[in-house]
Enzyme design. Structure first.
Site, mmCIF file in Angstrom:
data_model
loop_
_atom_site.group_PDB
_atom_site.id
_atom_site.type_symbol
_atom_site.label_atom_id
_atom_site.label_comp_id
_atom_site.label_asym_id
_atom_site.label_seq_id
_atom_site.Cartn_x
_atom_site.Cartn_y
_atom_site.Cartn_z
ATOM 1 C CG HIS A 186 62.640 21.742 6.270
ATOM 2 N ND1 HIS A 186 61.448 21.562 6.784
ATOM 3 C CD2 HIS A 186 62.564 21.870 4.862
ATOM 4 C CE1 HIS A 186 60.493 21.446 5.944
ATOM 5 N NE2 HIS A 186 61.031 21.671 4.759
ATOM 6 C CD GLN A 235 60.499 18.445 -4.917
ATOM 7 O OE1 GLN A 235 59.426 18.986 -5.031
ATOM 8 N NE2 GLN A 235 61.303 18.604 -3.846
HETATM 9 O O1 PAF Z 1 60.344 20.179 -1.806
HETATM 10 C C1 PAF Z 1 60.021 21.508 -1.615
HETATM 11 O O2 PAF Z 1 59.881 22.006 -0.486
HETATM 12 C C2 PAF Z 1 59.490 22.149 -2.930
HETATM 13 O O3 PAF Z 1 59.093 21.612 -3.829
HETATM 14 C C3 PAF Z 1 60.734 22.869 -3.352
HETATM 15 C C4 PAF Z 1 61.772 22.087 -3.963
HETATM 16 C C5 PAF Z 1 61.427 23.940 -2.300
HETATM 17 C C6 PAF Z 1 60.360 23.836 -4.569
HETATM 18 O O4 PAF Z 1 59.248 24.938 -4.079
#
Ligand code: PAF
Length: 299
Positions: free
Chosen positions: A41, A157
């Site tokens: 992150h 995603q």
């Molecule tokens: O990848 C993630 O952490 C989640 O899927 C997100 C994009 C924050 C949506 O809740």
């Protein structure tokens, strides 16, 4: 720019702070997260800082992307250390929405992305991308950033969000950030916290097995043979089951026909290890024989 990180929990306060940034003519990069933050992150935050004047990070464990029986209740919630990490990085705004403000009792809207969101994850988690598309749309509408950053670890995603933003005419640039890995190549994930030592050492084999698979395909091995062998190698390494090992085109994620690669592709995998579902993905490039030795190390 002030160095002080603000935490906001209401939509009103979020919008007020965003308005102040806009009034000052500043650009905004947004990193949505579900918390349980790790260096993966933080690499998104570092990228966000390079791309805009202000960085906003949200922390929200979104219930609509968890199916019944998945780990929504058990998902690690670590607000205090998360906030400390973000403050240390000099994030401008941390948005931690109150759960009741995200989906009120009258909420009735669903969003379904087709194409890139079909197959792969959706074969195993049929409502996952509906939940992601919904919460990402809401968060993007609230934060209204110039740029939003998502990790390439969740490759499908990322492709789904790119499609969503384009299809719904949202004036936001979606930026993909490279996968952060530990020193053994395991992609960093909040769910790695669930592993004991033995689980971790099994999980770390995934990187090695997939890189070998990618290399063989880049040298011209048949895709089905290479991916079948990789799936068997995962099981032999101690994975309890494999949801998929598949090769797709890198942007549209379409199935590649023909068996032998002749251009760039993406190798995607989902497999279970000690009750933890791991996903990962790797670039694959078809190489000419003369390039094997030079490029193999870079794959
Ligand atoms: O990848 C993630 O952490 C989640 O899927 C997100 C994009 C924050 C949506 O809740």
């Amino acid at each position: 720019m002030s160095a002080k990180t603000k935490i906001v929990r209401s939509e009103r306060s979020l919008r007020g702070n965003i308005w102040e940034f806009r009034k000052a003519g500043e650009t905004i990069a947004f990193v949505p997260t579900m918390g349980a933050l790790h260096q993966g992150h933080m690499s998104l935050v570092t990228l966000a800082k390079k791309k805009a004047d202000r960085v906003v990070v949200s922390i929200y464990v979104n219930p609509t992307q968890f199916a019944p029986g998945e780990d929504f209740d058990a998902y690690p919630r670590t607000e205090k250390p998360d906030v400390a990490m973000l403050k240390k990085e000099g994030v401008d705004l941390i948005y931690i929405p109150k759960p009741e403000s995200m989906y009120d009792v009258h909420h009735a809207t669903k969003i379904r992305v087709g194409g890139v969101a079909e197959g792969l994850e959706t074969d195993h988690r049929p409502t996952f991308f509906d939940g992601v598309a919904l919460v990402v749309t809401k968060l993007l509408n609230r934060v209204a950033p110039d740029i939003a950053i998502f990790g390439e670890k969740d490759y499908q995603q990322l492709a789904t969000i790119r499609r969503l933003v384009e299809d719904l005419d949202m004036p936001i640039k979606i930026v993909g950030a490279k996968i952060a890995r530990d020193e053994h190549g395991l992609a960093l994930s909040s769910r790695n916290k669930y592993f004991d030592e033995e689980g971790l050492s099994i999980a770390r084999r995934l990187n090695e097995i997939m890189r070998y698979c990618a290399l063989q395909m880049s040298k011209g091995e048949n895709v089905d043979l290479a991916t079948d062998r990789a799936a068997k190698a995962l099981l032999a390494a101690g994975f309890s089951s494999v949801d998929y090992v598949e090769v797709r085109s890198p942007n549209s994620l379409t199935v590649l026909e023909g068996g032998i690669l002749n251009g760039p592709a993406r190798l995607l995998v989902a497999a279970h290890c000690r009750g933890v579902r791991l996903i990962d993905n790797f670039p694959v490039r078809a190489l000419k024989a003369s390039q094997y030795a030079i490029n193999a190390a870079k794959l």
